[in-house]
Write a protein that holds these residues in place. Structure first.
Motif, PDB file in Angstrom:
ATOM      1  N   LYS A  66       0.845  -1.213   0.000  1.00  0.00           N
ATOM      2  CA  LYS A  66       0.000   0.000   0.000  1.00  0.00           C
ATOM      3  C   LYS A  66       0.869   1.246   0.000  1.00  0.00           C
ATOM      4  CE  LYS A  66      -2.169   0.981   3.823  1.00  0.00           C
ATOM      5  NZ  LYS A  66      -3.041   0.766   4.954  1.00  0.00           N
ATOM      6  N   PHE A  67       0.503   2.198  -0.858  1.00  0.00           N
ATOM      7  CA  PHE A  67       1.201   3.491  -0.883  1.00  0.00           C
ATOM      8  C   PHE A  67       0.207   4.575  -0.474  1.00  0.00           C
ATOM      9  CE2 PHE A  67       2.491   7.447  -2.922  1.00  0.00           C
ATOM     10  CZ  PHE A  67       3.792   7.549  -2.442  1.00  0.00           C
ATOM     11  N   VAL A  68       0.592   5.379   0.530  1.00  0.00           N
ATOM     12  CA  VAL A  68      -0.312   6.408   1.059  1.00  0.00           C
ATOM     13  C   VAL A  68       0.343   7.775   0.874  1.00  0.00           C
ATOM     14  CG1 VAL A  68      -1.574   7.205   3.103  1.00  0.00           C
ATOM     15  CG2 VAL A  68      -1.107   4.750   2.809  1.00  0.00           C
ATOM     16  N   PHE A  69      -0.398   8.730   0.286  1.00  0.00           N
ATOM     17  CA  PHE A  69       0.147  10.096   0.142  1.00  0.00           C
ATOM     18  C   PHE A  69      -0.812  11.090   0.803  1.00  0.00           C
ATOM     19  CE2 PHE A  69      -2.073   9.222  -3.951  1.00  0.00           C
ATOM     20  CZ  PHE A  69      -2.978  10.266  -3.982  1.00  0.00           C
ATOM     21  N   PRO A  70      -0.357  12.314   1.050  1.00  0.00           N
ATOM     22  CA  PRO A  70      -1.215  13.282   1.745  1.00  0.00           C
ATOM     23  C   PRO A  70      -2.452  13.654   0.924  1.00  0.00           C
ATOM     24  CG  PRO A  70       1.082  13.999   1.794  1.00  0.00           C
ATOM     25  CD  PRO A  70       1.017  12.850   0.840  1.00  0.00           C
ATOM     26  N   SER A  74      -2.901  19.165  -4.117  1.00  0.00           N
ATOM     27  CA  SER A  74      -1.471  19.417  -4.330  1.00  0.00           C
ATOM     28  C   SER A  74      -0.685  18.105  -4.473  1.00  0.00           C
ATOM     29  CB  SER A  74      -0.889  20.289  -3.212  1.00  0.00           C
ATOM     30  OG  SER A  74      -1.058  19.614  -2.002  1.00  0.00           O
ATOM     31  N   SER A  75      -1.297  16.987  -4.096  1.00  0.00           N
ATOM     32  CA  SER A  75      -0.615  15.695  -4.288  1.00  0.00           C
ATOM     33  C   SER A  75      -0.727  15.158  -5.715  1.00  0.00           C
ATOM     34  CB  SER A  75      -1.198  14.638  -3.330  1.00  0.00           C
ATOM     35  OG  SER A  75      -0.768  14.894  -2.019  1.00  0.00           O
ATOM     36  N   LYS A  76      -1.554  15.788  -6.543  1.00  0.00           N
ATOM     37  CA  LYS A  76      -1.734  15.242  -7.910  1.00  0.00           C
ATOM     38  C   LYS A  76      -0.615  15.783  -8.807  1.00  0.00           C
ATOM     39  CE  LYS A  76      -5.406  15.475 -11.008  1.00  0.00           C
ATOM     40  NZ  LYS A  76      -6.817  15.752 -11.287  1.00  0.00           N
ATOM     41  N   SER A  77       0.606  15.466  -8.422  1.00  0.00           N
ATOM     42  CA  SER A  77       1.776  16.141  -8.983  1.00  0.00           C
ATOM     43  C   SER A  77       2.767  15.124  -9.557  1.00  0.00           C
ATOM     44  CB  SER A  77       2.476  16.897  -7.850  1.00  0.00           C
ATOM     45  OG  SER A  77       2.891  15.966  -6.864  1.00  0.00           O
ATOM     46  N   THR A  78       3.755  15.665 -10.301  1.00  0.00           N
ATOM     47  CA  THR A  78       4.811  14.785 -10.816  1.00  0.00           C
ATOM     48  C   THR A  78       5.604  14.173  -9.653  1.00  0.00           C
ATOM     49  OG1 THR A  78       6.100  16.801 -11.093  1.00  0.00           O
ATOM     50  CG2 THR A  78       5.183  15.855 -13.074  1.00  0.00           C
ATOM     51  N   GLU A  79       5.728  14.907  -8.537  1.00  0.00           N
ATOM     52  CA  GLU A  79       6.489  14.372  -7.383  1.00  0.00           C
ATOM     53  C   GLU A  79       5.795  13.115  -6.841  1.00  0.00           C
ATOM     54  OE1 GLU A  79       5.636  17.656  -7.637  1.00  0.00           O
ATOM     55  OE2 GLU A  79       7.650  18.393  -8.119  1.00  0.00           O
ATOM     56  N   LEU A  81       3.649  11.260  -8.372  1.00  0.00           N
ATOM     57  CA  LEU A  81       3.671  10.227  -9.410  1.00  0.00           C
ATOM     58  C   LEU A  81       5.006   9.475  -9.375  1.00  0.00           C
ATOM     59  CD1 LEU A  81       2.110   9.023 -11.870  1.00  0.00           C
ATOM     60  CD2 LEU A  81       3.383  10.646 -13.277  1.00  0.00           C
ATOM     61  N   ASN A  82       6.117  10.220  -9.246  1.00  0.00           N
ATOM     62  CA  ASN A  82       7.430   9.568  -9.162  1.00  0.00           C
ATOM     63  C   ASN A  82       7.523   8.658  -7.950  1.00  0.00           C
ATOM     64  OD1 ASN A  82       8.793  10.356 -11.427  1.00  0.00           O
ATOM     65  ND2 ASN A  82       9.366  12.333 -10.561  1.00  0.00           N
ATOM     66  N   GLN A  83       6.947   9.133  -6.830  1.00  0.00           N
ATOM     67  CA  GLN A  83       6.974   8.281  -5.626  1.00  0.00           C
ATOM     68  C   GLN A  83       6.177   6.993  -5.861  1.00  0.00           C
ATOM     69  OE1 GLN A  83       5.385  10.857  -2.584  1.00  0.00           O
ATOM     70  NE2 GLN A  83       7.144  12.231  -2.669  1.00  0.00           N
ATOM     71  N   ILE A  84       5.050   7.116  -6.587  1.00  0.00           N
ATOM     72  CA  ILE A  84       4.247   5.906  -6.871  1.00  0.00           C
ATOM     73  C   ILE A  84       5.053   4.950  -7.757  1.00  0.00           C
ATOM     74  CG2 ILE A  84       2.161   5.025  -8.028  1.00  0.00           C
ATOM     75  CD1 ILE A  84       0.718   7.608  -7.138  1.00  0.00           C
ATOM     76  N   TYR A  85       5.698   5.491  -8.814  1.00  0.00           N
ATOM     77  CA  TYR A  85       6.513   4.627  -9.681  1.00  0.00           C
ATOM     78  C   TYR A  85       7.589   3.912  -8.863  1.00  0.00           C
ATOM     79  CZ  TYR A  85       4.800   7.188 -13.903  1.00  0.00           C
ATOM     80  OH  TYR A  85       4.061   7.751 -14.904  1.00  0.00           O
ATOM     81  N   THR A  86       8.271   4.673  -7.992  1.00  0.00           N
ATOM     82  CA  THR A  86       9.351   4.070  -7.185  1.00  0.00           C
ATOM     83  C   THR A  86       8.791   2.971  -6.294  1.00  0.00           C
ATOM     84  OG1 THR A  86      10.458   6.197  -7.205  1.00  0.00           O
ATOM     85  CG2 THR A  86      11.199   4.640  -5.529  1.00  0.00           C
ATOM     86  N   PHE A  87       7.648   3.267  -5.680  1.00  0.00           N
ATOM     87  CA  PHE A  87       7.014   2.279  -4.797  1.00  0.00           C
ATOM     88  C   PHE A  87       6.665   1.005  -5.579  1.00  0.00           C
ATOM     89  CE2 PHE A  87       3.073   0.410  -3.201  1.00  0.00           C
ATOM     90  CZ  PHE A  87       3.411   0.145  -1.884  1.00  0.00           C
ATOM     91  N   LEU A  88       6.125   1.173  -6.788  1.00  0.00           N
ATOM     92  CA  LEU A  88       5.746  -0.008  -7.585  1.00  0.00           C
ATOM     93  C   LEU A  88       6.992  -0.812  -7.965  1.00  0.00           C
ATOM     94  CD1 LEU A  88       2.983   1.593  -9.879  1.00  0.00           C
ATOM     95  CD2 LEU A  88       2.642   0.210  -7.834  1.00  0.00           C
ATOM     96  N   CYS A  89       8.090  -0.097  -8.308  1.00  0.00           N
ATOM     97  CA  CYS A  89       9.361  -0.792  -8.616  1.00  0.00           C
ATOM     98  C   CYS A  89       9.844  -1.560  -7.389  1.00  0.00           C
ATOM     99  CB  CYS A  89      10.455   0.204  -8.968  1.00  0.00           C
ATOM    100  SG  CYS A  89      10.324   0.890 -10.581  1.00  0.00           S
ATOM    101  N   GLU A  90       9.892  -0.856  -6.251  1.00  0.00           N
ATOM    102  CA  GLU A  90      10.446  -1.487  -5.032  1.00  0.00           C
ATOM    103  C   GLU A  90       9.638  -2.717  -4.615  1.00  0.00           C
ATOM    104  OE1 GLU A  90      12.440   2.520  -3.087  1.00  0.00           O
ATOM    105  OE2 GLU A  90      10.548   1.770  -2.282  1.00  0.00           O
ATOM    106  N   ASN A  91       8.357  -2.707  -4.960  1.00  0.00           N
ATOM    107  CA  ASN A  91       7.505  -3.841  -4.577  1.00  0.00           C
ATOM    108  C   ASN A  91       7.318  -4.847  -5.709  1.00  0.00           C
ATOM    109  OD1 ASN A  91       6.308  -3.505  -1.690  1.00  0.00           O
ATOM    110  ND2 ASN A  91       6.469  -1.446  -2.586  1.00  0.00           N
ATOM    111  N   ASN A  92       8.178  -4.708  -6.734  1.00  0.00           N
ATOM    112  CA  ASN A  92       8.198  -5.672  -7.854  1.00  0.00           C
ATOM    113  C   ASN A  92       6.838  -5.879  -8.516  1.00  0.00           C
ATOM    114  OD1 ASN A  92      10.963  -6.224  -7.393  1.00  0.00           O
ATOM    115  ND2 ASN A  92      10.334  -7.476  -5.619  1.00  0.00           N
ATOM    116  N   ILE A  93       6.082  -4.795  -8.637  1.00  0.00           N
ATOM    117  CA  ILE A  93       4.800  -4.897  -9.356  1.00  0.00           C
ATOM    118  C   ILE A  93       5.110  -5.023 -10.850  1.00  0.00           C
ATOM    119  CG2 ILE A  93       2.692  -3.609  -9.995  1.00  0.00           C
ATOM    120  CD1 ILE A  93       2.551  -4.728  -7.128  1.00  0.00           C
ATOM    121  N   THR A  94       4.514  -6.021 -11.496  1.00  0.00           N
ATOM    122  CA  THR A  94       4.806  -6.285 -12.911  1.00  0.00           C
ATOM    123  C   THR A  94       3.599  -5.941 -13.776  1.00  0.00           C
ATOM    124  OG1 THR A  94       3.966  -8.533 -12.925  1.00  0.00           O
ATOM    125  CG2 THR A  94       6.257  -8.241 -12.189  1.00  0.00           C
TER     126      THR A  94
END
Ligand code: GLY
Length: 348
Positions: A66-70, A74-79, A81-94
């Motif tokens: 699970k990824f939780v953001f504020p 103001s959270s609908k941002s490229t920042e 989005l990058n955190q979501i991509y990183t989270f998906l990578c770190e959790n090996n989502i394919t």
């Protein structure tokens, strides 16, 4: 359980049932092959429904991260989005896994955009938790993030694999967030369904819970019909923008801080109806909007709003498309030059 099927570039179901969030694991297990999923949500929704959703998914055999953001636009941002991509990578989502958007419009839009782009696209599910998200943003596949120079400027069409609407969750919404969604429900009545409009107009924010299931079902049915006819927003789908041309300008004039999207749309619907329609239509619209504690009048100078309208991303080379409802339940798309639109709005 009521099911509405959207036959777009992919076919998918919208499940509408009270309590369905508790059973989301089984619904999702019947929809996708994978048993690995990532839930994307915000901190407020996580506190309310994060555990219910995770428990239901795990009970249905899913491994869940699970990824939780504020909470907030103001959270609908490229920042984020990058955190979501990183989270998906770190959790090996394919590419064969799926991600789940649990929340309101911000969560749905950014999760949908991540699903459209991460690994060139993977499945996603919408579990909308606000009225606005249930009846509008979770259906139809518009996904986006904001840029510093404007809202929803980077996005993609990406239809979800299914949408799970539980109207029980609407009982935890503040009056302001419920009103925000009611503006879109009033819009659906105005553009397509006089019965829905009359039903909404015969209630108020205080007793709308009595008719909320009807509102969700009827609104989603209208959105389904429109999206099926014009998935990629080149024609009929524009009718969903009734009140939005001026509404977006109002939101932008006040830096997205003073008015919710629904309040701005309510004012936008009144402004265009005042210019183009019979006084009795305007009166019915204003009475209905007022019953849901939404504003009917905007203090911003019209010429300032018009400058913002001509920057709207829906503008096409010198022309503006706008929507009028001369009868309740019927929408017309009008296309005029920016100058003609300005003269209409300034009453010249
Ligand atoms: N919210 C407008 C649309 O989906 O086209």
């Amino acid at each position: 359980m009521k099911t509405i099927t959207v036959k777009a570039s992919i076919s998918y179901n919208i499940y509408i049932e009270r309590g369905s969030i508790k059973n989301c694991g089984n619904i999702i297990a019947d929809t996708v092959k994978t048993r690995r999923t990532a839930v994307i949500t915000d901190d407020i929704v996580d506190g309310l429904y994060g555990k219910t959703v995770t428990d239901s998914l795990e009970k249905a055999g899913f491994s869940v991260c699970k990824f939780v953001f504020p909470n907030g636009e103001s959270s609908k941002s490229t920042e984020t989005l990058n955190q979501i991509y990183t989270f998906l990578c770190e959790n090996n989502i394919t590419r064969t896994d799926c991600i789940i958007a649990l929340g309101g419009g911000v969560v749905g839009d950014i999760t949908g955009f991540a699903a459209a782009t991460f690994l060139r696209g993977l499945d996603y599910i919408q579990i909308p938790t606000t009225l606005l998200a249930q009846i509008d943003s979770s259906v139809g596949g518009k996904t986006a993030i904001d840029l510093p120079c404007g809202k929803n400027l980077v996005g993609a069409f990406k239809q979800p694999k299914c949408v799970i609407c539980d109207s029980d969750v609407l009982s935890t919404l503040s009056d302001e967030i419920l009103s925000d969604g009611m503006a879109e429900a009033i819009k659906y009545g105005m553009i397509r369904d006089s019965r829905l409009f009359d039903l909404i107009a015969s209630h108020t924010l205080e007793n709308v819970s009595e008719i909320i299931d009807d509102i969700v079902y009827s609104s989603v049915s209208i959105k389904r019909d429109v999206v099926e006819n014009d998935e990629f927003d080149t024609g009929e789908r524009m009718i969903l923008n009734f009140g939005h041309t001026l509404g977006h300008a109002v939101e932008s004039y006040y830096n997205y801080e003073t008015y919710t999207h629904g309040s701005a749309v309510a004012m936008g619907m009144c402004m265009i109806t005042e210019r183009e329609c019979a006084p009795e239509i305007l009166e019915k619209l204003k009475n209905c909007i007022t019953a849901y504690r939404l504003p009917v009048k905007c203090d911003a100078p019209v010429h300032e709003l018009l400058k913002l309208c001509s920057n709207d991303k829906k503008r096409e080379s010198g022309n503006i498309n706008y929507i009028v409802c001369r009868e309740i339940g019927k929408a017309e798309i009008k296309r005029v030059t920016v100058d003609e639109f300005n003269r209409l709005m300034e009453g010249k």
